[in-house]
Design an enzyme around this catalytic site. Structure first.
Site, mmCIF file in Angstrom:
data_model
loop_
_atom_site.group_PDB
_atom_site.id
_atom_site.type_symbol
_atom_site.label_atom_id
_atom_site.label_comp_id
_atom_site.label_asym_id
_atom_site.label_seq_id
_atom_site.Cartn_x
_atom_site.Cartn_y
_atom_site.Cartn_z
ATOM 1 N N LYS A 123 0.790 -1.191 0.057
ATOM 2 C CA LYS A 123 0.023 0.046 0.044
ATOM 3 C C LYS A 123 0.892 1.150 -0.062
ATOM 4 O O LYS A 123 1.824 1.233 0.616
ATOM 5 C CB LYS A 123 -0.967 -0.099 1.298
ATOM 6 C CG LYS A 123 -2.133 -1.251 0.771
ATOM 7 C CD LYS A 123 -3.423 -1.276 1.677
ATOM 8 C CE LYS A 123 -4.361 -2.102 0.986
ATOM 9 N NZ LYS A 123 -5.288 -2.570 1.985
ATOM 10 N N ARG A 162 -2.622 -10.006 4.846
ATOM 11 C CA ARG A 162 -3.159 -10.467 3.405
ATOM 12 C C ARG A 162 -1.880 -9.690 2.832
ATOM 13 O O ARG A 162 -1.468 -8.646 2.805
ATOM 14 C CB ARG A 162 -4.059 -9.605 3.190
ATOM 15 C CG ARG A 162 -5.023 -9.711 1.912
ATOM 16 C CD ARG A 162 -6.198 -8.789 1.871
ATOM 17 N NE ARG A 162 -6.825 -8.990 0.518
ATOM 18 C CZ ARG A 162 -6.548 -8.238 -0.545
ATOM 19 N NH1 ARG A 162 -5.624 -7.237 -0.430
ATOM 20 N NH2 ARG A 162 -7.048 -8.196 -1.711
HETATM 21 N N1 HH2 Z 1 -7.236 -4.297 0.560
HETATM 22 C C1 HH2 Z 1 -7.566 -4.558 -0.736
HETATM 23 C C2 HH2 Z 1 -8.588 -5.310 -1.020
HETATM 24 N N2 HH2 Z 1 -9.029 -6.091 -0.229
HETATM 25 N N3 HH2 Z 1 -9.587 -6.776 1.753
HETATM 26 C C3 HH2 Z 1 -9.379 -6.877 3.077
HETATM 27 N N4 HH2 Z 1 -10.167 -7.412 3.913
HETATM 28 N N5 HH2 Z 1 -8.155 -5.949 3.663
HETATM 29 C C4 HH2 Z 1 -7.489 -5.158 2.943
HETATM 30 O O1 HH2 Z 1 -6.665 -4.396 3.470
HETATM 31 C C5 HH2 Z 1 -7.863 -5.166 1.484
HETATM 32 C C6 HH2 Z 1 -8.786 -5.944 1.056
HETATM 33 C C7 HH2 Z 1 -6.834 -3.660 -1.746
HETATM 34 O O2 HH2 Z 1 -5.449 -4.094 -2.259
HETATM 35 P P1 HH2 Z 1 -5.771 -4.913 -3.420
HETATM 36 O O3 HH2 Z 1 -6.246 -6.247 -3.374
HETATM 37 O O4 HH2 Z 1 -4.148 -5.543 -3.827
HETATM 38 O O5 HH2 Z 1 -5.985 -3.933 -4.763
HETATM 39 P P2 HH2 Z 1 -7.143 -3.839 -5.323
HETATM 40 O O6 HH2 Z 1 -8.411 -3.584 -4.395
HETATM 41 O O7 HH2 Z 1 -6.707 -2.459 -6.168
HETATM 42 O O8 HH2 Z 1 -7.416 -4.682 -6.345
#
Ligand code: HH2
Length: 257
Positions: free
Chosen positions: A202, A238
């Site tokens: 992040k 995660r």
């Molecule tokens: N962060 C993201 C997405 N889902 N779910 C939970 N429970 N906690 C988190 O911190 C979280 C999440 C964002 O990260 P990422 O999936 O890599 O990115 P994107 O939403 O742009 O696909």
């Protein structure tokens, strides 16, 4: 928890859009590297994103979930119909970044399936959440929110022992808020449910390293904060770079044992 984004626009740049075989290979690699579960998502929630229609989200995730049947998988969705299809395909955990505020159908879908559920804190919605987020005390407010959403989930028939809670790093928070949440993570752990932390890659991490315009953080910084979260009682981390996280966490666990 390994992150498998089946999206064209994820902030971390790892989107495996429309290439189910690549997404499945990525997921299997994460499981081989020691992930306990892989989190498959078909909708980016990065700051500024708009959301995708249900048909498109299903088109992205279903081919991946079909191929991963029998593996430990969670679905990153806020939509009841996507969760329902994913649960039919053997998914164990529904990861809802809206904490059951997005779709009134979702709670019933999770309750009926007896699935695990992750409730995450977010201030506002992805389109606007990073526009001047403000709190009097970010930790107390996130804690009160998670406590209330846990009670709501239970009132809808979800078993409390199947719920984990997540402060929602980067979801309507400044770098200072994110750091404070991690520093005082024990206050969220005190709610009595397992805490999930998603700090991996992040932008706060890049900002902590001195780049005010950073859009992503490095693997090393991600591992560092995962270790800090683990020491403060996080149960689920995660992460995109699973092998590095597993190695670091195993070593730290040995030290803390
Ligand atoms: N962060 C993201 C997405 N889902 N779910 C939970 N429970 N906690 C988190 O911190 C979280 C999440 C964002 O990260 P990422 O999936 O890599 O990115 P994107 O939403 O742009 O696909």
């Amino acid at each position: 928890m390994g992150v498998v984004n089946v999206t064209p626009d994820s902030f971390s740049g790892d989107g495996l859009y429309l290439r189910p075989d690549a997404a499945v290979a990525e997921a299997r690699g994460m499981l081989d590297a020691g992930a306990a579960i892989v989190d498959v998502g078909g909708e980016s929630t990065r700051p500024g994103s708009e959301g995708v229609p249900v048909d498109e989200e299903l088109r992205r995730v279903v081919p991946v979930l079909e191929r991963l049947r029998g593996e430990p998988v969670s679905i990153d969705t806020s939509k009841g119909s996507v969760a329902a299809r994913a649960l039919e395909l053997g998914v164990e955990l529904v990861n809802d970044v809206t904490a059951l505020r997005g779709d009134p159908e979702l709670a019933g879908v999770v309750a009926d399936a007896g699935a695990y559920l992750c409730l995450m804190h977010m201030l506002g919605e992805p389109r606007t959440m990073q526009v001047e987020p403000r709190y009097d005390d970010v930790v107390s407010e996130v804690k009160a929110f998670l406590d209330e959403r846990l009670a709501f989930a239970v009132s809808q028939g979800v078993r409390e022992e199947l719920v984990c809670l997540d402060p929602g790093i980067g979801f309507g928070k400044t770098p200072a808020h994110n750091v404070e949440l991690l520093r005082r993570l024990d206050e969220l752990v005190a709610l009595g449910r397992p805490v999930l932390v998603g700090f991996s890659r992040k932008s706060t991490l890049g900002k902590l390293l001195g780049d005010p315009d950073a859009r992503v953080g490095t693997t090393a910084a991600s591992v560092g904060v995962a270790v800090a979260a683990y020491e403060r009682g996080a149960s689920i981390l995660r992460a995109h770079d699973v092998r590095e996280h597993v190695e670091a966490l195993r070593a730290v666990a040995a030290v803390l044992a």
